[in-house]
Motif scaffolding. Structure first.
Motif, mmCIF file in Angstrom:
data_model
loop_
_atom_site.group_PDB
_atom_site.id
_atom_site.type_symbol
_atom_site.label_atom_id
_atom_site.label_comp_id
_atom_site.label_asym_id
_atom_site.label_seq_id
_atom_site.Cartn_x
_atom_site.Cartn_y
_atom_site.Cartn_z
ATOM 1 N N PHE A 1 0.838 -1.200 0.000
ATOM 2 C CA PHE A 1 0.000 0.000 0.000
ATOM 3 C C PHE A 1 0.876 1.255 0.000
ATOM 4 N N GLU A 2 1.917 1.219 0.786
ATOM 5 C CA GLU A 2 2.848 2.354 0.851
ATOM 6 C C GLU A 2 3.409 2.646 -0.553
ATOM 7 N N GLN B 1 3.458 6.118 -5.512
ATOM 8 C CA GLN B 1 3.406 6.301 -6.976
ATOM 9 C C GLN B 1 2.448 7.407 -7.410
ATOM 10 N N ASP B 2 1.564 7.833 -6.536
ATOM 11 C CA ASP B 2 0.569 8.859 -6.894
ATOM 12 C C ASP B 2 1.060 10.200 -6.355
ATOM 13 N N ASN C 1 -5.779 -3.382 -2.747
ATOM 14 C CA ASN C 1 -5.833 -2.715 -4.058
ATOM 15 C C ASN C 1 -7.167 -1.989 -4.252
ATOM 16 N N ALA C 2 -8.250 -2.667 -3.868
ATOM 17 C CA ALA C 2 -9.574 -2.048 -4.039
ATOM 18 C C ALA C 2 -9.708 -0.824 -3.125
ATOM 19 N N ALA C 3 -9.153 -0.914 -1.933
ATOM 20 C CA ALA C 3 -9.218 0.214 -1.001
ATOM 21 C C ALA C 3 -8.512 1.427 -1.595
ATOM 22 N N TRP C 4 -7.358 1.175 -2.184
ATOM 23 C CA TRP C 4 -6.604 2.281 -2.778
ATOM 24 C C TRP C 4 -7.378 2.918 -3.939
ATOM 25 N N GLU C 5 -8.093 2.077 -4.695
ATOM 26 C CA GLU C 5 -8.920 2.625 -5.783
ATOM 27 C C GLU C 5 -10.002 3.542 -5.239
ATOM 28 N N VAL C 6 -10.650 3.105 -4.141
ATOM 29 C CA VAL C 6 -11.688 3.956 -3.526
ATOM 30 C C VAL C 6 -11.065 5.299 -3.141
ATOM 31 N N MET C 7 -9.889 5.243 -2.523
ATOM 32 C CA MET C 7 -9.255 6.490 -2.053
ATOM 33 C C MET C 7 -8.864 7.379 -3.226
ATOM 34 N N GLN C 8 -8.325 6.774 -4.279
ATOM 35 C CA GLN C 8 -7.939 7.577 -5.452
ATOM 36 C C GLN C 8 -9.170 8.206 -6.105
#
Ligand code: PLP
Length: 491
Positions: free
Chosen positions: A391-392, A397-398, A471-478
């Motif tokens: 996750f880090e 990368q963003d 991965n899905a959590a990061w998509e929600v946040m993005q």
């Protein structure tokens, strides 16, 4: 259930109903991803859904289970969801659940050895086991002057050792010196210590909250401790208690135990180590270094109910000198006197804790250690740390985001970078982002503030969490960040 001739504990009825309940719980775990992780109900929602008074006549279990499904589960925040990344985890597991079930089933109250010898003796053995897995110094084992005890929470653990330390210090300096006793900790120490000081009668002005900053990654600097102690000594105060943390609540900072412990020791202070969350990781050789210096501690605490698969509650506390604890907390009323206790042949855990009554909690930890074994438990911890590392990497990368503090265990502290370096605006933005993310119900994360910056916390540690969830959590946040930034640019 029949109303006349109540049979509150009928073995066959237990078998039938408990099977139904286990089915209900197993189905809950199967469908746990369908619920919003953070309960979306409004305050007081339950008032109109439940009658004003208890029923006169018995109802069926099925009716109650229907109510749980329809009325209670919407008001539950699903700590066991694989999409739960808030605060710190509070693990459930099959082994922990079975232990909890057995503890509820036997329902003993093990305050003195005689009230259930197995409860006391198993607790001593299992805490010795865990102490050995953590490679704690031998002084903490029950074979010497020390030993372990299961408290309900880390808050109770720090309270009982603070009381022991206080009374021990007062014995030395005179019982009228309470108002001169000083407690030291960092501004990252859990508020449980402040509460312990309030309960323990420590003068509020004698609670030293030493400042930390990013230069030490929010760990307590031995120099600032030494300076504070020396200032207090000059004005006639009496330093008596230091609490260090391994894995602080905000950002998993690790205080340097050896250096701090040496200072505490040379000033005759009690040294407590709070490793409520991160202690679990120290069963892995590569993470054990973070509690190097625990040899200097008088007491050490870790919550097996956080990240060690043991259902809440199970907070393991070890002390080097059990007599100090007992002298502070022991009572010996006539109605509890018995031969084994009087002859000093046994441990009576009632004298190591605040309440009298206590549950058979070691069953849970015993089940976890036996049904999983060290290798699996180490793998469990390592997997979560890998997920957090992954996750880090995603955050790094963003370029709209930054990782705020170095990740050590399974918590990542990050935030949306403030537009035009405007920190106030950045704080509002991140606060809004947190609300937007959590109101989706898809994931649940929490926040903290470090050096005035509002920061998002992503804590991996729920037993069901896999790569796909991260991965899905990061998509929600993005997605939420994109929407928020797009709204801003229009405004
Ligand atoms: N200490 C630390 C480092 C914590 O992170 C927490 C809770 O998250 C506590 C103490 C308090 O835990 P408890 O709820 O067991 O009192």
């Amino acid at each position: 259930m029949e109303s006349g001739g109540l049979k509150p504990m009928d073995a066959e009825q237990l078998r039938e109903n408990a099977h139904k309940m286990v089915d209900f719980i197993a189905d809950y775990y199967k469908s746990i991803e369908n619920f919003p992780v953070l309960s979306q109900v409004q305050p007081g929602y339950l008032h109109n859904l439940i009658p004003d008074s208890a029923p006169h006549h018995p109802e069926s279990l099925q009716n109650v289970l229907d109510d749980i499904q329809e009325k209670i589960l919407p008001g539950v925040t699903h700590w066991q969801s694989p999409n739960y990344f808030a605060y710190y985890p509070s693990n459930s597991s099959v082994a922990g659940f079975l232990g909890e079930m057995l503890s509820a089933g036997l329902n003993i109250v093990g305050f003195s050895w005689i009230t259930s010898p197995a409860a006391t003796e198993l607790e001593m053995i299992v805490l010795d086991w865990l102490a050995k897995l953590l490679k704690l110094p031998e002084d903490f084992l029950s074979s010497g002057q020390g030993g372990g005890v299961i408290q309900g929470t880390a808050s109770e653990a720090v309270l009982v050792v603070l009381l022991a330390a206080r009374d021990n210090a007062l014995k030395r300096v005179g019982k009228n010196s309470l108002e001169k006793l000083v407690v030291y900790a960092s501004d990252q120490t859990h508020s449980a210590l402040q509460k312990a000081c309030q309960i323990g009668g420590i003068h509020p002005q004698n609670f030293r909250v030493l400042k930390t900053d990013s230069s030490t990654n929010y760990s307590l600097s031995p120099d600032s401790l030494a300076e504070a102690i020396s200032r207090d000594l000059t004005i006639g105060l009496i330093p008596f208690f230091l609490c260090a943390t391994v894995g602080t609540t905000s950002s998993t900072a690790v205080d340097p135990l050896l250096a701090l412990g040496n200072i505490a020791k040379s000033n005759g202070m009690w040294f407590h180590v709070d490793a409520a969350y991160a202690g679990s990781a120290c069963i892995c050789p590569e993470y054990r270094q973070y509690i190097d210096g625990v040899e200097e501690a008088d007491s050490f605490n870790m919550n097996a109910h956080k990240w060690f698969l043991t259902n809440f509650d199970c907070s393991a506390l070890w002390v080097k000198d059990r007599n100090t604890l007992i002298q502070s907390l022991s009572t010996n009323p006539e109605f509890l006197k018995n031969k084994a206790s009087q002859a000093n042949m046994v441990v009576d855990y009632k004298d190591w804790q605040i309440p009298l009554g206590r549950r058979f909690r070691s069953l849970k930890l015993w089940m976890v250690l036996r049904l999983y074994g060290l290798e699996n438990l180490q793998g469990y911890i390592r997997n979560h740390i890998q997920l957090a590392k992954h996750f880090e990497g995603l955050v790094a990368q963003d370029l709209r985001f930054e990782v705020v503090t170095p990740r050590i265990f399974s918590l990542v502290c990050f935030r949306l970078l403030p537009p035009h370096n405007d920190e106030d605006h950045g704080n509002k933005l991140n606060h809004k982002l947190l609300d937007d993310i959590n109101s989706t119900g898809k994931i649940f994360i929490s926040h903290t503030v470090l050096s005035g910056k509002y920061i998002l916390r992503f804590a991996v540690g729920a037993p069901l969490t896999e790569w796909r969830h991260v991965n899905a959590a990061w998509e929600v946040m993005q997605d939420k960040a994109s929407a928020l930034l797009a709204r801003l640019s229009v405004e």
